[in-house]
Structure formats: structure tokens, C-alpha cells
Design a protein around this motif. Structure first.
Motif, PDB file in Angstrom:
ATOM      1  N   PHE A  68       0.827  -1.201   0.000  1.00  0.00           N
ATOM      2  CA  PHE A  68       0.000   0.000   0.000  1.00  0.00           C
ATOM      3  C   PHE A  68       0.865   1.257   0.000  1.00  0.00           C
ATOM      4  O   PHE A  68       0.605   2.211  -0.739  1.00  0.00           O
ATOM      5  N   GLU A  69       1.914   1.282   0.794  1.00  0.00           N
ATOM      6  CA  GLU A  69       2.790   2.455   0.872  1.00  0.00           C
ATOM      7  C   GLU A  69       3.538   2.670  -0.433  1.00  0.00           C
ATOM      8  O   GLU A  69       3.753   3.805  -0.860  1.00  0.00           O
ATOM      9  N   GLU A  70       3.933   1.573  -1.085  1.00  0.00           N
ATOM     10  CA  GLU A  70       4.628   1.714  -2.371  1.00  0.00           C
ATOM     11  C   GLU A  70       3.702   2.257  -3.449  1.00  0.00           C
ATOM     12  O   GLU A  70       4.111   3.070  -4.279  1.00  0.00           O
ATOM     13  N   LEU A  71       2.452   1.814  -3.432  1.00  0.00           N
ATOM     14  CA  LEU A  71       1.498   2.321  -4.416  1.00  0.00           C
ATOM     15  C   LEU A  71       1.228   3.806  -4.216  1.00  0.00           C
ATOM     16  O   LEU A  71       0.980   4.534  -5.174  1.00  0.00           O
ATOM     17  N   LYS A  72       1.289   4.254  -2.992  1.00  0.00           N
ATOM     18  CA  LYS A  72       1.081   5.680  -2.729  1.00  0.00           C
ATOM     19  C   LYS A  72       2.209   6.511  -3.312  1.00  0.00           C
ATOM     20  O   LYS A  72       2.001   7.667  -3.690  1.00  0.00           O
ATOM     21  N   ARG A  73       3.400   5.933  -3.419  1.00  0.00           N
ATOM     22  CA  ARG A  73       4.565   6.691  -3.862  1.00  0.00           C
ATOM     23  C   ARG A  73       4.833   6.576  -5.352  1.00  0.00           C
ATOM     24  O   ARG A  73       5.828   7.096  -5.833  1.00  0.00           O
ATOM     25  N   SER A  74       3.997   5.932  -6.116  1.00  0.00           N
ATOM     26  CA  SER A  74       4.318   5.677  -7.522  1.00  0.00           C
ATOM     27  C   SER A  74       3.358   6.401  -8.454  1.00  0.00           C
ATOM     28  O   SER A  74       2.362   5.835  -8.862  1.00  0.00           O
ATOM     29  N   PRO A  75       3.624   7.660  -8.758  1.00  0.00           N
ATOM     30  CA  PRO A  75       2.767   8.377  -9.705  1.00  0.00           C
ATOM     31  C   PRO A  75       2.911   7.821 -11.110  1.00  0.00           C
ATOM     32  O   PRO A  75       3.953   7.299 -11.491  1.00  0.00           O
ATOM     33  N   ALA A  76       1.869   7.969 -11.897  1.00  0.00           N
ATOM     34  CA  ALA A  76       1.877   7.464 -13.270  1.00  0.00           C
ATOM     35  C   ALA A  76       2.388   8.554 -14.208  1.00  0.00           C
ATOM     36  O   ALA A  76       1.654   9.432 -14.600  1.00  0.00           O
ATOM     37  N   GLY A  77       3.674   8.504 -14.552  1.00  0.00           N
ATOM     38  CA  GLY A  77       4.227   9.492 -15.469  1.00  0.00           C
ATOM     39  C   GLY A  77       5.076  10.529 -14.742  1.00  0.00           C
ATOM     40  O   GLY A  77       4.979  10.714 -13.537  1.00  0.00           O
ATOM     41  N   GLN A  78       5.923  11.223 -15.509  1.00  0.00           N
ATOM     42  CA  GLN A  78       6.833  12.197 -14.932  1.00  0.00           C
ATOM     43  C   GLN A  78       6.168  13.555 -14.781  1.00  0.00           C
ATOM     44  O   GLN A  78       5.556  14.075 -15.706  1.00  0.00           O
ATOM     45  N   THR A  79       6.295  14.112 -13.597  1.00  0.00           N
ATOM     46  CA  THR A  79       5.769  15.441 -13.316  1.00  0.00           C
ATOM     47  C   THR A  79       6.936  16.419 -13.209  1.00  0.00           C
ATOM     48  O   THR A  79       7.946  16.112 -12.575  1.00  0.00           O
ATOM     49  N   ILE A  80       6.784  17.579 -13.830  1.00  0.00           N
ATOM     50  CA  ILE A  80       7.807  18.620 -13.746  1.00  0.00           C
ATOM     51  C   ILE A  80       7.166  19.870 -13.170  1.00  0.00           C
ATOM     52  O   ILE A  80       6.234  20.417 -13.765  1.00  0.00           O
ATOM     53  N   ARG A  81       7.646  20.291 -12.024  1.00  0.00           N
ATOM     54  CA  ARG A  81       7.171  21.534 -11.415  1.00  0.00           C
ATOM     55  C   ARG A  81       8.245  22.592 -11.628  1.00  0.00           C
ATOM     56  O   ARG A  81       9.398  22.413 -11.267  1.00  0.00           O
ATOM     57  N   VAL A  82       7.849  23.704 -12.236  1.00  0.00           N
ATOM     58  CA  VAL A  82       8.794  24.760 -12.585  1.00  0.00           C
ATOM     59  C   VAL A  82       8.671  25.897 -11.567  1.00  0.00           C
ATOM     60  O   VAL A  82       7.578  26.450 -11.380  1.00  0.00           O
ATOM     61  N   HIS A  83       9.796  26.232 -10.935  1.00  0.00           N
ATOM     62  CA  HIS A  83       9.831  27.266  -9.903  1.00  0.00           C
ATOM     63  C   HIS A  83      10.419  28.556 -10.448  1.00  0.00           C
ATOM     64  O   HIS A  83      11.357  28.536 -11.247  1.00  0.00           O
ATOM     65  N   ALA A  84       9.891  29.675  -9.988  1.00  0.00           N
ATOM     66  CA  ALA A  84      10.472  30.977 -10.308  1.00  0.00           C
ATOM     67  C   ALA A  84      11.679  31.222  -9.406  1.00  0.00           C
ATOM     68  O   ALA A  84      12.024  30.396  -8.552  1.00  0.00           O
ATOM     69  N   ALA A  85      12.316  32.376  -9.585  1.00  0.00           N
ATOM     70  CA  ALA A  85      13.526  32.686  -8.822  1.00  0.00           C
ATOM     71  C   ALA A  85      13.267  32.720  -7.317  1.00  0.00           C
ATOM     72  O   ALA A  85      14.156  32.428  -6.518  1.00  0.00           O
ATOM     73  N   ASP A  86      12.040  33.090  -6.914  1.00  0.00           N
ATOM     74  CA  ASP A  86      11.719  33.140  -5.487  1.00  0.00           C
ATOM     75  C   ASP A  86      11.175  31.823  -4.947  1.00  0.00           C
ATOM     76  O   ASP A  86      10.741  31.754  -3.804  1.00  0.00           O
ATOM     77  N   GLY A  87      11.192  30.779  -5.751  1.00  0.00           N
ATOM     78  CA  GLY A  87      10.724  29.468  -5.320  1.00  0.00           C
ATOM     79  C   GLY A  87       9.277  29.169  -5.646  1.00  0.00           C
ATOM     80  O   GLY A  87       8.819  28.034  -5.480  1.00  0.00           O
ATOM     81  N   THR A  88       8.523  30.154  -6.088  1.00  0.00           N
ATOM     82  CA  THR A  88       7.118  29.956  -6.405  1.00  0.00           C
ATOM     83  C   THR A  88       6.959  29.012  -7.591  1.00  0.00           C
ATOM     84  O   THR A  88       7.657  29.155  -8.594  1.00  0.00           O
ATOM     85  N   VAL A  89       6.039  28.052  -7.481  1.00  0.00           N
ATOM     86  CA  VAL A  89       5.732  27.175  -8.603  1.00  0.00           C
ATOM     87  C   VAL A  89       4.772  27.912  -9.534  1.00  0.00           C
ATOM     88  O   VAL A  89       3.655  28.236  -9.165  1.00  0.00           O
ATOM     89  N   PHE A  90       5.222  28.191 -10.756  1.00  0.00           N
ATOM     90  CA  PHE A  90       4.363  28.918 -11.696  1.00  0.00           C
ATOM     91  C   PHE A  90       3.897  28.053 -12.855  1.00  0.00           C
ATOM     92  O   PHE A  90       3.074  28.479 -13.658  1.00  0.00           O
ATOM     93  N   LEU A  91       4.379  26.803 -12.911  1.00  0.00           N
ATOM     94  CA  LEU A  91       3.957  25.927 -13.995  1.00  0.00           C
ATOM     95  C   LEU A  91       4.191  24.475 -13.594  1.00  0.00           C
ATOM     96  O   LEU A  91       5.234  24.137 -13.025  1.00  0.00           O
ATOM     97  N   SER A  92       3.206  23.631 -13.856  1.00  0.00           N
ATOM     98  CA  SER A  92       3.333  22.186 -13.652  1.00  0.00           C
ATOM     99  C   SER A  92       3.056  21.496 -14.970  1.00  0.00           C
ATOM    100  O   SER A  92       2.032  21.758 -15.611  1.00  0.00           O
ATOM    101  N   LEU A  93       3.961  20.621 -15.357  1.00  0.00           N
ATOM    102  CA  LEU A  93       3.816  19.881 -16.601  1.00  0.00           C
ATOM    103  C   LEU A  93       3.714  18.396 -16.292  1.00  0.00           C
ATOM    104  O   LEU A  93       4.296  17.914 -15.320  1.00  0.00           O
TER     105      LEU A  93
END
Length: 729
Positions: A68-93
Motif C-alpha cells: 500500500f505504501e509503495e502504491l502511494k509513492r508511484s505516480p503514473a508518469g513524470q511530473t515537472i514543477r517549474v519554480h520561479a527565482a523566489d521558489g514559487t511554482v508557476f507551472l506544472s507539466l
């Protein structure tokens, strides 16, 4: 004895009669009955074998299914979160996952809505629903040959198995595997664990997986705060995420939400009065941000990941250089100042090469073509940056005198914007007013290959010709390359390599890439950089770039190509360098488009915001010449500069009231208006405006006759023929 024989004979016949009668009352079984019996026995045997096989398959699947714990940690596909210079996430792909919610954290209305609409008998079946399968079989028979799929057969557990382990391809083998995995999941996990996995992994459209991601996308808050109405909207998405998306088709989403509420009433999860009071139509949707101009930056920066890291599966956090406040200011300036029907681009680079803002067009949604990094356009007089640096490096000084006069180089005769020539002036004045003929003479004097070499040194990678007209910007360049070249000047002649990614980590914080500090390479001696900075500052203070003034020291250069097809302004202040280009994608002429107008105004509107929190920095324009430059040189060393007119603060040609009565310089009355009486623009005025000489008023004495008081602008522009090789902007 006879009686005994008769009795015996009678007994035999009686016995024979009974036997004959018995065989006639019991006929042999029919062939049909025999086959039915055999098929039943075979079917029973095959069912037993099949049950054993399924049990074995399920048992093997149970062993292979992660915990169960392993299934919780295994997303389907690669996620890319893009951060601005101040650390804010402004785009998720890629797939978007919200916070994992336990069943206790999930609102009961959300659980009930999902079970009611997707699998009402979820709590009672072993992973496959015989009732649902029977209904689906009937549907399949009724619609055989129509191409429609079976419906209503997949349980929540089957959907979970498909989402985690299988593809969405519709085949019988995939369906059988799905059923086996569903039973294995039921065997290994409790119903609550299965429902928790499902609610956190099911796809809701728009790249959102799980109810928390869906709630944040559509309603702007966590799923823990979800109401009955919102739960009905979200639960309705699973059947067809694209079709029922509230942001794509609000009416379809509301209709589907109504179906969910009715199903909840039928299943006894809510009352009719609760359903009637839900009112999904009143649900407040989150404001759609859409594809804003920051996507120009991410489209440029993210492909560089392939060169920086090898990771292709794990979720990534990409930290970038973009400053969101600067990006908003850049977008606002481009949208406000770009003429109608014209495209524009802006790149803003910090002193170390960090790209702080990038706009590749007036509207990313309408056109994602990045004109800041992909388009190649003629820079016009902005190219004179390389011409004058080559001249300075060859021995010219900013105060050296040059002559604006007719010139022909290899059959090419550059034209004056004003149709006349201004005579003797110093190099600073020629640059400030973007005199084309002087630039042509300088290029011829130092060598066109030397100018091309200077451009190459400063990062111009597009093809460069060495024809004489190249000094007026006939070679095509990219906005980002020209901006980087000006940034290298601001860095006192040290190279600047634009970059957008500073760090890359996995979702759990493991560092994959960290940009090392880059010292840069010395491209020209600091005295050459100081000299060109002197000229660039004068161009903004008194010349064609006056519209780019922002109340603090600015150095820059306008650029306008023939027939106003391109307008440029590039400059720097307080460590920030910005390049602006405007023009049509089809390279058609745009009336009134000069570098000193809209591009310079957009530069100023942006830079006022961008440098507002930076300290004011004075330019180092003190030229410390090397010893070989301090020796007395012959008068013939400088050669004879050429021809070109001057331009006003908007990049338009102006006429200066120099004496034009020489026998060789009498203007054509058909093209040149008489020179009115007025103040004369001389070297004293230039020096007063740039602070190199105190104004007479500051010394307590009136100005000399013929010289304008400090702050007096040059005369108003007059109508004159357009240049054939670029105007004075």
C-alpha cells in the motif's frame, strides 16, 4: 409328479412373461441426453480447472502487487514543477498530483458521490460485480455490431487496477487481466484502502490525478473543503474528463453533476431535499490563468533539461531564473506599447546571464512562436554597437573628430536620412544621432571582417556577411543574442551567457543539477567597454534613445530597419540589460515604427518597474587608455568618415542648422527645406547635456551666442527622404 411338472412349466412361463414385460417398459436413454450429461460433466470439470487457474493467477498477482505504501509513492508518469527565482511554482507539466488525502481526511460526500456513480455495490463484491457484468453482457448483445463498447461493468477496483497497472486499450486480454488484478487487489487490501487509493489516483482531466489535484484545479482549494455540489461535479468527471470538464463545457458538467446527485438519492446516500439544495450551478470555479507569457520562458528553458540531466521518469522540481514581477511588468509593457497588428519580443538579462523576463509575442495563446529566441530579424542601427567597438579597439577615441560627408564604398553609397550632410562632429555625436555615413566609413576603415569578428565575439551566431551595408544592420540576428551582447558591454566587456535553469531536484529533494558559477571570458579590454558605454549613455541622454530614460543612468541604442520593418531598443541600467524588438511576422513595413518610439517606450515602462528595488548605479565611462594609445599619432590615422543624417528622440530624421553654403554642398531645393534661424547644436551643447561640461547658467554667465541653453532640444525634425539602407534610428 405331473402336477409338479405343470407347476414348474407354469412358473417358467410366468417368469418369462415378466421378463418380457420389464424390458419393454425401460427404453434406452437418447443420444441428446447423453451429450447433455457429458457436457455438464466437462463444463463442471473445466469450471473447476478455470477456478483453480484463476485462483493461481490471483495468488501470483497478489504476490507481485506492491504494498500500500509503495502504491502511494508511484505516480503514473513524470511530473515537472517549474519554480520561479523566489521558489514559487508557476507551472506544472505532466501529471498533476495534489496532496495525498487519507480516507479520514476525505469528505464523506466525496466518498459517497464516487461510490454512488461509479460502483454502488463496491462494499459487497470481490473486485468484479456479477450484476454489473450481466447488465453489460445484455447491453453488448443488444448493440452487437454497432461498435459500442460494454458499459457499466468496471468496478472501482477494476478501474484502480487499470489506472495503476494497465493501459486504456480495450481488448479482451486486457479485460481479463484487469479482472484478475481486481480480485488480487481485493484479496490484498481492505475496502477502505482500495477507496483511498482510487480517490487519490483516478484521473479527472486537465492533467489532474486525485481529488485534491482536481479540487485545486477547478475550485482553487483543497478537497478537504469540498461541498456536496463540488463533489458531484468532480465525481461526474471520471466517466469522461474532457467532455464534462467545467472549464471546457460548463453546461455538460452541470448536467452530469445532476445525474450524480440523482444517483446518490437512488442509492440512499443523500435525501432528495439535500440533492435539491446542492445547486451545482452556483459552484465558484477557480480563475483560469491560461497559457500566460511565462510559457515563452519555460518553452525555451525546459528543453535544456536533456543536456543537464539523465533522469526521465522521476518527478522533478526545476528551479529557474525568471522573476514573476518582472515578467508581469514585461508583459504589461509589451501589450500596452506594441502598435496594433504588430508583434513584439522582450528579453531581460541580469548581469550574470540569468534571464529574468522573456516575452516572445503579444499573446501566447494566439501564437506560441517565441520571437525572442527563434525569430531572426535585421537589427538596423543597433548593429552599430559592433561597428563602434571595432573602431574603438582599432584606436578611435570617443572625442575624435569625424566628417559626415558623401561616401561611396565598393559601389555602395549610403544615404542620409535628411538628404544632406552635417560636416565635422565627434564620434560621440555621430553615435548619439546614429549617423549612418560615419558608421559606413568606420566599417571601411577598420575592416568589415573586423566588425563581423566583433559580433561573433559577443555571441552573434547567425550568418554575418561582410558587405559594406552590413554596418547598418543588414545581417539577421536573434533578440536574445543581441541582448546578451549588450549585457556583455554592461559587464565591462566580459561575456554573458543567458541561462534559465539554476537547479534541478527530484520530488524528494535529491539534487540532480546545480549550475556552477561562471566567470565569463574577457571579450574586449575594459577601456573599449568604457568607451562604448560612454557612447550608449549619450544616445539615451541626448540622441535617438531619449524615450528610454527612466530617471536613473541608462545606456542603450535604438535600431530601425529600412521602411520601418523592424524597431529595436537595447539598453542596460542597474545591472539589468533588456532588449525589445517590434515588427510584423511577415516583415512588412509598419508606418511610424522606429526604435526610438514604441520599442524605447516599452523598454522604459518595463525597466522602471524592473529596477525599482535596485540601487542606482553610475556607469564607469572613464577610459584608461593603454600606453600605445597615448603616443602621438599621425593625423591620417583616422581616415575620413562618411555620410548620414541625424535623428530625433523618436528615431526620426532631423536637420541641424550647420552652414551648408559651401560650393560642394549646396542642397537640392526639391528635397531640402531652407534652414530656419535657430540655435546651433554644437559640441558644447552635447557636453552640457551629458554632464561633461557645466552649463553657462550654472557658472553664472549667459550662454554664448548661437548655443542653446541647457536642456534646449535640437530643432524639430523636417520632412526628408527616407534612407535606402536604414534610417538614423
Amino acid at each position: 409328479m405331473r402336477r409338479e411338472r405343470q407347476q414348474a412349466s407354469s412358473g417358467k412361463s410366468s417368469s418369462a412373461g415378466k421378463g418380457s414385460g420389464s424390458s419393454g417398459s425401460k427404453p434406452p436413454p437418447s443420444r441428446f441426453r447423453l451429450w447433455v450429461r457429458r457436457l455438464f460433466r466437462w463444463g463442471l470439470g473445466l469450471a473447476l480447472v478455470g477456478a483453480i487457474a484463476v485462483a493461481i493467477a490471483v495468488g501470483i498477482a497478489v504476490q507481485r502487487i506492491p504494498s500500500f505504501e509503495e502504491l502511494k509513492r508511484s505516480p503514473a508518469g513524470q511530473t515537472i514543477r517549474v519554480h520561479a527565482a523566489d521558489g514559487t511554482v508557476f507551472l506544472s507539466l505532466g501529471p498533476n498530483y495534489g496532496r495525498w488525502l487519507t480516507l479520514d481526511e476525505t469528505p464523506q460526500v466525496m466518498q459517497d458521490a464516487m461510490v454512488a456513480v461509479e460502483d454502488r455495490r463496491f462494499r459487497y463484491h470481490p473486485g468484479i460485480d456479477p450484476v454489473g457484468m450481466s447488465r453489460a453482457a445484455v447491453f453488448a448483445v443488444q448493440h452487437y455490431g454497432t461498435g459500442r463498447r460494454m458499459q457499466g461493468a468496471s468496478t472501482i477496483t477494476q478501474q484502480l487496477a487499470r489506472n495503476i497497472f494497465l493501459s486504456n486499450s480495450y481488448t479482451w486480454t486486457r479485460k481479463l487481466r484487469e479482472m484478475v488484478l481486481a480480485m488480487a487487489l481485493e484479496w490484498k487490501f481492505s475496502k477502505d484502502e482500495l477507496l483511498e487509493l482510487y480517490l487519490n489516483k483516478v484521473y479527472f482531466g486537465g492533467g489532474s490525478y486525485g481529488i485534491d489535484a482536481a479540487s485545486r484545479r477547478f475550485f482553487g482549494h483543497s478537497a478537504t473543503e469540498m461541498s456536496l455540489s463540488e463533489a458531484a461535479v468532480v465525481a461526474g468527471l471520471v466517466k469522461a474528463p474532457s467532455r464534462y470538464s467545467p472549464t471546457a463545457d460548463a453546461q455538460a458538467a452541470l448536467g452530469r453533476a445532476g445525474v450524480v446527485l440523482d444517483t446518490m438519492v437512488d442509492g440512499g446516500f443523500i435525501t432528495r431535499s439535500q440533492a435539491d439544495s446542492a445547486e451545482p450551478a452556483n459552484v465558484q470555479l477557480a480563475q483560469e490563468t491560461g497559457q500566460n507569457s511565462a510559457r515563452y520562458f519555460s518553452d525555451w528553458a525546459l528543453p535544456q533539461l536533456d543536456l543537464l540531466i539523465d533522469e526521465g521518469t522521476e518527478a522533478l522540481d526545476v528551479y529557474t531564473t525568471i522573476d514573476l514581477d518582472m515578467q508581469r511588468a514585461a508583459t504589461a509593457a509589451i501589450q500596452a506599447d506594441t502598435p496594433k497588428g504588430v508583434q513584439a519580443a522582450l528579453v531581460s538579462i541580469d548581469r550574470d546571464g540569468a534571464v529574468r523576463a522573456m516575452v516572445g509575442g503579444t499573446d501566447y495563446v494566439a501564437s506560441n512562436y517565441n520571437r525572442a529566441t527563434q525569430a531572426v530579424r535585421q537589427p538596423g542601427s543597433a548593429w552599430k554597437l559592433f561597428v563602434y567597438m571595432a573602431a574603438l579597439e582599432a584606436g578611435y577615441k570617443v572625442d575624435d573628430e569625424v566628417v559626415d560627408e558623401p561616401v561611396t564604398i565598393n559601389g555602395w553609397s549610403p544615404r542620409n536620412s535628411s538628404g544632406r550632410f552635417a560636416g565635422t562632429m565627434d564620434l560621440r555625436t555621430a553615435f548619439a544621432y546614429s549617423v549612418n555615413t560615419v558608421a559606413a566609413k568606420l566599417g571601411d576603415e577598420v575592416g568589415f571582417s573586423a566588425v563581423a569578428n566583433m559580433a561573433r565575439r559577443f555571441g552573434i551566431t547567425t550568418p554575418i556577411n561582410t558587405h559594406p551595408s552590413m554596418v547598418l544592420g543588414s545581417a539577421e540576428v536573434r533578440v536574445i543574442d543581441m541582448t546578451a551582447a549588450f549585457a556583455a558591454v554592461a559587464r565591462k566587456g566580459v561575456s554573458v551567457q543567458p541561462y534559465g535553469i539554476t537547479k534541478v531536484t527530484t520530488a524528494d529533494g535529491r539534487l540532480l543539477y546545480q549550475r556552477p558559477p561562471e566567470r565569463g571570458q574577457v571579450l574586449v579590454d575594459n577601456w573599449v567597454a568604457a568607451g562604448i558605454t560612454d557612447l550608449l549613455q549619450t544616445a539615451v541622454n541626448t540622441g535617438t534613445g531619449k524615450a528610454a530614460q527612466i530617471g536613473r543612468p541608462v545606456a542603450g541604442k535604438t535600431g530601425t530597419t529600412s521602411s520601418n520593418k523592424d524597431g529595436w531598443f537595447l539598453g542596460f541600467s542597474s545591472g539589468l540589460t533588456t532588449g525589445v524588438w517590434m515588427g510584423r511576422d511577415d516583415a512588412k513595413a509598419v508606418a511610424g515604427l522606429q526604435g526610438g518610439r514604441a520599442p524605447a517606450k516599452a523598454f522604459a515602462d518595463y525597466m522602471r518597474v524592473a529596477v525599482a528595488r535596485r540601487p542606482v548605479e553610475a556607469f564607469d565611462t572613464e577610459v584608461k587608455l593603454p600606453e600605445w594609445q597615448l603616443e602621438d599619432e599621425g593625423d591620417a590615422y583616422m581616415g575620413e568618415p562618411g555620410q548620414e543624417g541625424l535623428t530625433d528622440d523618436n528615431g526620426m530624421p532631423i536637420e541641424l542648422p550647420y552652414d551648408m553654403r559651401g560650393p560642394d554642398d549646396i542642397p537640392d531645393p526639391q528635397t531640402v527645406q531652407p534652414v530656419p534661424d535657430g540655435p546651433v547644436l554644437n559640441q558644447q551643447w552635447i557636453e552640457e547635456q551629458t554632464g561633461r561640461r557645466p552649463a553657462p547658467s550654472e557658472l553664472g554667465t549667459p550662454p554664448k551666442s548661437g548655443a542653446p541653453a541647457k536642456g534646449t532640444p535640437p530643432p524639430a525634425p523636417k520632412t526628408a527622404p527616407r534612407p535606402q539602407n536604414g534610417d538614423g534610428g
